[in-house]
Design a protein around this motif. Structure first.
Motif, PDB file in Angstrom:
ATOM      1  N   PRO A 179     -13.764  13.746  32.954  1.00 34.92           N
ATOM      2  CA  PRO A 179     -14.400  14.241  31.725  1.00 34.92           C
ATOM      3  C   PRO A 179     -13.819  13.579  30.479  1.00 34.92           C
ATOM      4  CG  PRO A 179     -13.577  16.040  33.109  1.00 34.92           C
ATOM      5  CD  PRO A 179     -12.979  14.785  33.631  1.00 34.92           C
ATOM      6  N   GLU A 180     -12.568  13.098  30.572  1.00 36.16           N
ATOM      7  CA  GLU A 180     -11.821  12.416  29.506  1.00 36.16           C
ATOM      8  C   GLU A 180     -11.417  13.362  28.380  1.00 36.16           C
ATOM      9  OE1 GLU A 180     -10.925   9.727  30.535  1.00 36.16           O
ATOM     10  OE2 GLU A 180     -12.521   8.772  31.657  1.00 36.16           O
ATOM     11  N   ALA A 181     -12.250  14.352  28.043  1.00 37.87           N
ATOM     12  CA  ALA A 181     -11.936  15.299  26.978  1.00 37.87           C
ATOM     13  C   ALA A 181     -12.238  16.717  27.449  1.00 37.87           C
ATOM     14  CB  ALA A 181     -12.741  14.980  25.718  1.00 37.87           C
ATOM     15  N   GLY A 182     -11.520  17.690  26.878  1.00 40.59           N
ATOM     16  CA  GLY A 182     -11.632  19.066  27.345  1.00 40.59           C
ATOM     17  C   GLY A 182     -12.779  19.847  26.732  1.00 40.59           C
ATOM     18  N   THR A 183     -13.286  19.401  25.581  1.00 35.70           N
ATOM     19  CA  THR A 183     -14.372  20.127  24.925  1.00 35.70           C
ATOM     20  C   THR A 183     -15.615  19.259  24.807  1.00 35.70           C
ATOM     21  OG1 THR A 183     -13.704  19.420  22.701  1.00 35.70           O
ATOM     22  CG2 THR A 183     -12.714  21.466  23.556  1.00 35.70           C
ATOM     23  N   GLN A 184     -16.752  19.918  24.704  1.00 32.75           N
ATOM     24  CA  GLN A 184     -18.001  19.172  24.564  1.00 32.75           C
ATOM     25  C   GLN A 184     -18.042  18.414  23.249  1.00 32.75           C
ATOM     26  OE1 GLN A 184     -20.223  18.954  27.147  1.00 32.75           O
ATOM     27  NE2 GLN A 184     -20.943  17.267  25.879  1.00 32.75           N
ATOM     28  N   ARG A 185     -17.483  19.015  22.183  1.00 32.71           N
ATOM     29  CA  ARG A 185     -17.442  18.327  20.888  1.00 32.71           C
ATOM     30  C   ARG A 185     -16.764  16.965  21.019  1.00 32.71           C
ATOM     31  NH1 ARG A 185     -14.576  16.603  16.826  1.00 32.71           N
ATOM     32  NH2 ARG A 185     -12.618  16.967  17.955  1.00 32.71           N
ATOM     33  N   LEU A 186     -15.625  16.936  21.684  1.00 30.57           N
ATOM     34  CA  LEU A 186     -14.885  15.681  21.793  1.00 30.57           C
ATOM     35  C   LEU A 186     -15.546  14.726  22.790  1.00 30.57           C
ATOM     36  CD1 LEU A 186     -12.501  14.250  20.584  1.00 30.57           C
ATOM     37  CD2 LEU A 186     -11.020  15.240  22.330  1.00 30.57           C
ATOM     38  N   ARG A 187     -16.195  15.258  23.816  1.00 31.23           N
ATOM     39  CA  ARG A 187     -16.943  14.376  24.731  1.00 31.23           C
ATOM     40  C   ARG A 187     -18.098  13.709  23.999  1.00 31.23           C
ATOM     41  NH1 ARG A 187     -15.461  18.331  28.513  1.00 31.23           N
ATOM     42  NH2 ARG A 187     -17.392  19.531  28.278  1.00 31.23           N
ATOM     43  N   ASP A 188     -18.688  14.391  23.030  1.00 29.98           N
ATOM     44  CA  ASP A 188     -19.736  13.769  22.213  1.00 29.98           C
ATOM     45  C   ASP A 188     -19.142  12.687  21.308  1.00 29.98           C
ATOM     46  OD1 ASP A 188     -21.615  15.408  23.366  1.00 29.98           O
ATOM     47  OD2 ASP A 188     -21.721  16.817  21.691  1.00 29.98           O
ATOM     48  N   VAL A 189     -17.955  12.936  20.792  1.00 26.02           N
ATOM     49  CA  VAL A 189     -17.282  11.954  19.939  1.00 26.02           C
ATOM     50  C   VAL A 189     -17.066  10.645  20.697  1.00 26.02           C
ATOM     51  CG1 VAL A 189     -15.084  11.381  18.807  1.00 26.02           C
ATOM     52  CG2 VAL A 189     -16.154  13.613  18.403  1.00 26.02           C
ATOM     53  N   ILE A 190     -16.641  10.758  21.947  1.00 28.21           N
ATOM     54  CA  ILE A 190     -16.335   9.546  22.729  1.00 28.21           C
ATOM     55  C   ILE A 190     -17.555   9.024  23.486  1.00 28.21           C
ATOM     56  CG2 ILE A 190     -13.918  10.222  22.951  1.00 28.21           C
ATOM     57  CD1 ILE A 190     -14.441  11.036  25.827  1.00 28.21           C
TER      58      ILE A 190
ATOM     59  N   GLU B   5     -21.159   2.685  15.716  1.00 25.19           N
ATOM     60  CA  GLU B   5     -20.688   3.629  16.739  1.00 25.19           C
ATOM     61  C   GLU B   5     -19.441   4.378  16.276  1.00 25.19           C
ATOM     62  OE1 GLU B   5     -21.896   4.337  20.272  1.00 25.19           O
ATOM     63  OE2 GLU B   5     -23.481   3.960  18.814  1.00 25.19           O
ATOM     64  N   TRP B   6     -18.582   3.718  15.506  1.00 27.13           N
ATOM     65  CA  TRP B   6     -17.379   4.362  14.958  1.00 27.13           C
ATOM     66  C   TRP B   6     -17.793   5.476  13.990  1.00 27.13           C
ATOM     67  CZ3 TRP B   6     -12.949   6.229  15.169  1.00 27.13           C
ATOM     68  CH2 TRP B   6     -11.974   6.209  14.173  1.00 27.13           C
ATOM     69  N   GLU B   7     -18.787   5.200  13.165  1.00 22.88           N
ATOM     70  CA  GLU B   7     -19.271   6.220  12.227  1.00 22.88           C
ATOM     71  C   GLU B   7     -19.952   7.370  12.976  1.00 22.88           C
ATOM     72  OE1 GLU B   7     -18.525   6.310   9.082  1.00 22.88           O
ATOM     73  OE2 GLU B   7     -17.427   4.420   9.300  1.00 22.88           O
ATOM     74  N   LYS B   8     -20.731   7.047  14.004  1.00 21.16           N
ATOM     75  CA  LYS B   8     -21.386   8.097  14.795  1.00 21.16           C
ATOM     76  C   LYS B   8     -20.359   8.957  15.524  1.00 21.16           C
ATOM     77  CE  LYS B   8     -25.325   6.776  16.978  1.00 21.16           C
ATOM     78  NZ  LYS B   8     -26.228   5.880  17.743  1.00 21.16           N
ATOM     79  N   ALA B   9     -19.267   8.319  15.966  1.00 18.23           N
ATOM     80  CA  ALA B   9     -18.208   9.062  16.651  1.00 18.23           C
ATOM     81  C   ALA B   9     -17.619  10.122  15.727  1.00 18.23           C
ATOM     82  CB  ALA B   9     -17.120   8.099  17.127  1.00 18.23           C
ATOM     83  N   LYS B  10     -17.360   9.744  14.494  1.00 12.16           N
ATOM     84  CA  LYS B  10     -16.764  10.696  13.541  1.00 12.16           C
ATOM     85  C   LYS B  10     -17.681  11.887  13.296  1.00 12.16           C
ATOM     86  CE  LYS B  10     -14.287   7.053  11.031  1.00 12.16           C
ATOM     87  NZ  LYS B  10     -14.231   6.280   9.772  1.00 12.16           N
ATOM     88  N   LYS B  11     -18.987  11.662  13.460  1.00 11.73           N
ATOM     89  CA  LYS B  11     -19.966  12.746  13.251  1.00 11.73           C
ATOM     90  C   LYS B  11     -20.349  13.438  14.555  1.00 11.73           C
ATOM     91  CE  LYS B  11     -21.937  10.162   9.368  1.00 11.73           C
ATOM     92  NZ  LYS B  11     -23.093   9.350   8.931  1.00 11.73           N
ATOM     93  N   GLY B  12     -19.807  12.960  15.687  1.00  9.76           N
ATOM     94  CA  GLY B  12     -20.115  13.571  16.980  1.00  9.76           C
ATOM     95  C   GLY B  12     -21.526  13.292  17.451  1.00  9.76           C
ATOM     96  N   ILE B  13     -22.107  12.160  17.041  1.00  8.92           N
ATOM     97  CA  ILE B  13     -23.475  11.811  17.428  1.00  8.92           C
ATOM     98  C   ILE B  13     -23.446  10.973  18.708  1.00  8.92           C
ATOM     99  CG2 ILE B  13     -25.576  10.581  16.737  1.00  8.92           C
ATOM    100  CD1 ILE B  13     -24.766  11.107  13.819  1.00  8.92           C
ATOM    101  N   VAL B  14     -24.250  11.359  19.685  1.00 10.90           N
ATOM    102  CA  VAL B  14     -24.296  10.683  20.979  1.00 10.90           C
ATOM    103  C   VAL B  14     -25.299   9.536  20.947  1.00 10.90           C
ATOM    104  CG1 VAL B  14     -24.872  10.974  23.424  1.00 10.90           C
ATOM    105  CG2 VAL B  14     -23.579  12.747  22.229  1.00 10.90           C
ATOM    106  N   THR B  15     -24.935   8.406  21.575  1.00 14.40           N
ATOM    107  CA  THR B  15     -25.837   7.260  21.721  1.00 14.40           C
ATOM    108  C   THR B  15     -26.356   7.221  23.153  1.00 14.40           C
ATOM    109  OG1 THR B  15     -24.655   5.973  20.048  1.00 14.40           O
ATOM    110  CG2 THR B  15     -26.002   4.740  21.617  1.00 14.40           C
ATOM    111  N   PRO B  16     -27.661   7.136  23.370  1.00 20.94           N
ATOM    112  CA  PRO B  16     -28.208   7.102  24.741  1.00 20.94           C
ATOM    113  C   PRO B  16     -27.720   5.867  25.493  1.00 20.94           C
ATOM    114  CG  PRO B  16     -29.946   7.478  23.126  1.00 20.94           C
ATOM    115  CD  PRO B  16     -28.721   7.082  22.358  1.00 20.94           C
ATOM    116  N   ASN B  17     -27.737   5.936  26.820  1.00 21.59           N
ATOM    117  CA  ASN B  17     -27.338   4.758  27.596  1.00 21.59           C
ATOM    118  C   ASN B  17     -28.437   3.692  27.526  1.00 21.59           C
ATOM    119  OD1 ASN B  17     -29.102   4.690  30.068  1.00 21.59           O
ATOM    120  ND2 ASN B  17     -28.174   6.704  30.438  1.00 21.59           N
TER     121      ASN B  17
END
Length: 621
Positions: free
Chosen positions: A370-381, A586-598
């Motif tokens: 999972p790499e991160a424990g919360t959904q918020r942080l999984r969205d960040v990464i 992507e760095w800016e989207k990460a700070k906002k927790g925005i997910v990019t599709p595969n």
């Protein structure tokens, strides 16, 4: 040509002498009188790890199929032999012919992880080659670097004559042709290097001048000659079915890390995790034809005698012919007692069906990252794995008889809070609680959960290349807090937590994003006795701290400092296809927790389409 061989007395004194004698199954032998280019391939770590590396097996096979070229191998001598070689002044030698490395035309060193850098110096030094590239003469081999760490070659640039940026199957024939021609004409080392620098994908550090601002940041990176390219574009294989592949790979006499047939099914990844360097530098994704892979499987099992076969890719579940290939392997291997290993699978009904067929349920464990424990942080990464998916996959596995689960996390990810860290034990507890909702008679005993976390290291060519690392004290504080929370949540459940070494990760961060000023640090660490720094028993943090202080280097400049997106980075002269504009986005989207599709869901315009191949041109976007 001189030959070397360790005496029986020396072989009796050292651990695992089979590391140094060669003659493995499928080792290539050539008549040296019919060879005009000798290339020694090096993995700068112990034999057991180096022999498990697919990239070296591919290049070894490819080079040895070329007329007039003989590729041999060398690995880092373990400290016991290293000590004897220095005391008895035995130069480092190749496995195939026991020839001194100094007699070769090229020494190619694969750079797979930053903590092997002191071993690079060990190999060069023990070979009798001047450690600093500027001190080498026409009598010395050309030292070539390649592999993922060559995407930021600057911390080790002054030890190498050249770097091959990208996938090795495309340009070495050009390198050898120029070398043959210029050597016959009597050209000197500088002239030949100048010619090499004009080959696509080849970076020659001595052809560039570096300057710095007063604050230590990079001011300029300029070619010394007008005909030397300002930008090095990575080399990439696009027709993935026509490149060489070792159907007769080397088979060691002793057990190594990956002692099995390896089938490479795909390069690249469609997922776009923002911490993952491999997912960016190997874009676009390319797949190998399933019929080609089936043929390799049959042939390689016959030529090696291995009893296990594994698939190699960054994300096997994304290989479009995975089901067809897997069921073929299961049917094919059923009567031959061959085990099948399927790493990088997403846990779904197909994966569980396959694992039931190829594993002993009582012995195997499931792995989630999972790499991160919360959904918020999984969205960040941009991990793209929800808690619902993890719990659903776990429940399917539990009902299928599994009761052992491994979880991999990272601590110190960008924007991480203590609440995110607490999400690690919380997620593990939810999985454990889900297990115990299954009726007792249907469960396979007590659940066992093992969670581990590594220290996040920002890597070049990722959206997080500008991100700061946590300072070691904060990382340890969070790791201890997570461990304490696990203890509080046990309540009869078997849950274990461990975390990786802090100081090794800090140094990895320094070397991953460093510049040429670090070369002197590396040299001083090596001269102070530093080798095998990737091995816990040999790593000495104080040795590194002394070298930083001696050279006036503040390690926090490379680790805990957030970099401005306008700053010139040491690796900005390399073009991987993925654009800096996309990474900034992507760095800016990460700070906002925005997910990019595969990539298969939606093209994000990363820039890799310039290579005109892979999923970018599958017509699905």
């Amino acid at each position: 040509m001189s030959k070397l061989a360790l005496s029986d007395e020396v072989l009796m004194e050292i651990e695992k002498p089979a590391r140094y004698i060669g003659n493995e199954v499928n080792m290539v032998k050539k008549n040296l009188d019919e060879v005009d280019i000798r290339f020694c391939m090096c993995f700068p770590d112990v034999y057991e790890i180096g022999m498990s590396h697919l990239g070296i097996q591919i290049l070894y096979d490819m080079f040895n199929k070329m007329d007039g070229v003989y590729c041999e191998r060398v690995y880092s001598p373990w400290p016991d032999l290293d000590k004897i070689m220095r005391e008895q002044q035995i130069p480092l030698f190749s496995l195939e012919t026991q020839s001194p490395i100094k007699d070769f035309d090229f020494l190619g060193i694969t750079l797979q992880y930053e903590m092997c850098y002191t071993n690079v110096l060990q190999v060069i030094d023990l070979s009798g080659i001047p450690v600093w590239a500027k001190d080498r003469t026409d009598d010395d081999p050309f030292v070539v670097g390649g592999g993922p760490c060559s995407y930021n070659p600057e911390p080790i640039a002054e030890f190498f004559d050249m770097f091959y940026i990208g996938e090795g199957e495309t340009r070495y024939e050009d390198v050898f042709a120029i070398y043959r021609k210029m050597k016959a004409e009597g050209a000197g080392r500088e002239e030949i290097l100048h010619a090499f620098s004009k080959i696509p994908g080849i970076y020659v550090p001595s052809m560039y001048e570096v300057s710095y601002h007063e604050d230590g940041t990079l001011a300029g990176f300029e070619p010394r000659y007008d005909d030397v390219p300002r930008t090095i574009t990575k080399e990439i294989v696009l027709d993935f079915d026509k490149v060489p592949y070792p159907t007769k790979p080397l088979v060691p006499f002793i057990q190594v890390t990956q002692d099995r047939v390896t089938l490479e099914i795909m390069r690249g990844c469609i997922r776009g995790c923002r911490f993952c360097q491999a997912g960016m530098i190997y874009r676009p994704t390319r797949q190998k034809n399933v019929e080609t892979v089936k043929g390799y499987a049959k042939e390689m099992l016959e030529t090696t005698g291995h009893e296990e076969i594994t698939l190699s890719s960054l994300s096997s579940s994304d290989y479009e012919c995975l089901k067809e290939l897997t069921y073929f392997l299961i049917d094919e291997m059923e009567d031959n007692n061959v085990n099948i290993s399927l790493p990088s699978l997403r846990i779904d009904s197909f994966a569980l069906d396959v694992m039931k067929k190829v594993q002993d349920v009582k012995k195997s464990s499931l792995t989630f990252a999972p790499e991160a424990g919360t959904q918020r942080l999984r969205d960040v990464i941009n991990k793209g794995r929800t808690e619902e998916v993890i719990l659903k996959g776990s429940m399917e596995a539990f009902r299928g008889g599994w009761n052992k689960v491994k979880f991999y996390f990272m601590l110190g990810l960008p924007t991480e809070t203590m609440e995110d860290a607490e999400g690690i034990p919380a997620l593990c507890e939810k999985v454990a609680e889900a297990y115990y909702t299954i009726p007792k008679e249907e469960r396979n005993g007590k659940i066992r959960i093992t969670a581990s976390s590594s220290f996040f290291v920002p890597k070049p060519f990722t959206p997080f290349q500008w991100a700061p690392m946590l300072d070691p004290e904060t990382y340890i504080e969070r790791a201890h807090h997570v461990k304490d929370t696990f203890r509080e949540q046990l309540n009869g459940k078997s849950m274990k937590y461990q975390y990786h070494d802090t100081y090794v990760s800090v140094l990895e961060g320094v070397l991953a994003r460093g510049d040429r000023k670090l070369s002197k640090v590396l040299y001083d660490v090596y001269m102070d006795g530093g080798i095998f720094d990737a091995w816990t028993e040999f790593f000495d943090n104080d040795r590194w701290m002394r070298a930083f202080e001696k050279n006036g280097i503040v390690k926090e400049f490379y680790t805990t400092r957030e970099r401005d997106v306008e700053e010139l980075l040491p690796w900005d002269f390399i073009d991987i296809g993925v654009t800096k504009r996309f990474l900034v986005s992507e760095w800016e989207k990460a700070k906002k927790g925005i997910v990019t599709p595969n990539c298969r869901e939606q093209c994000s315009g990363c820039g890799a389409a310039k290579f005109k191949g892979g999923v970018c041109y599958e017509g699905k976007n």
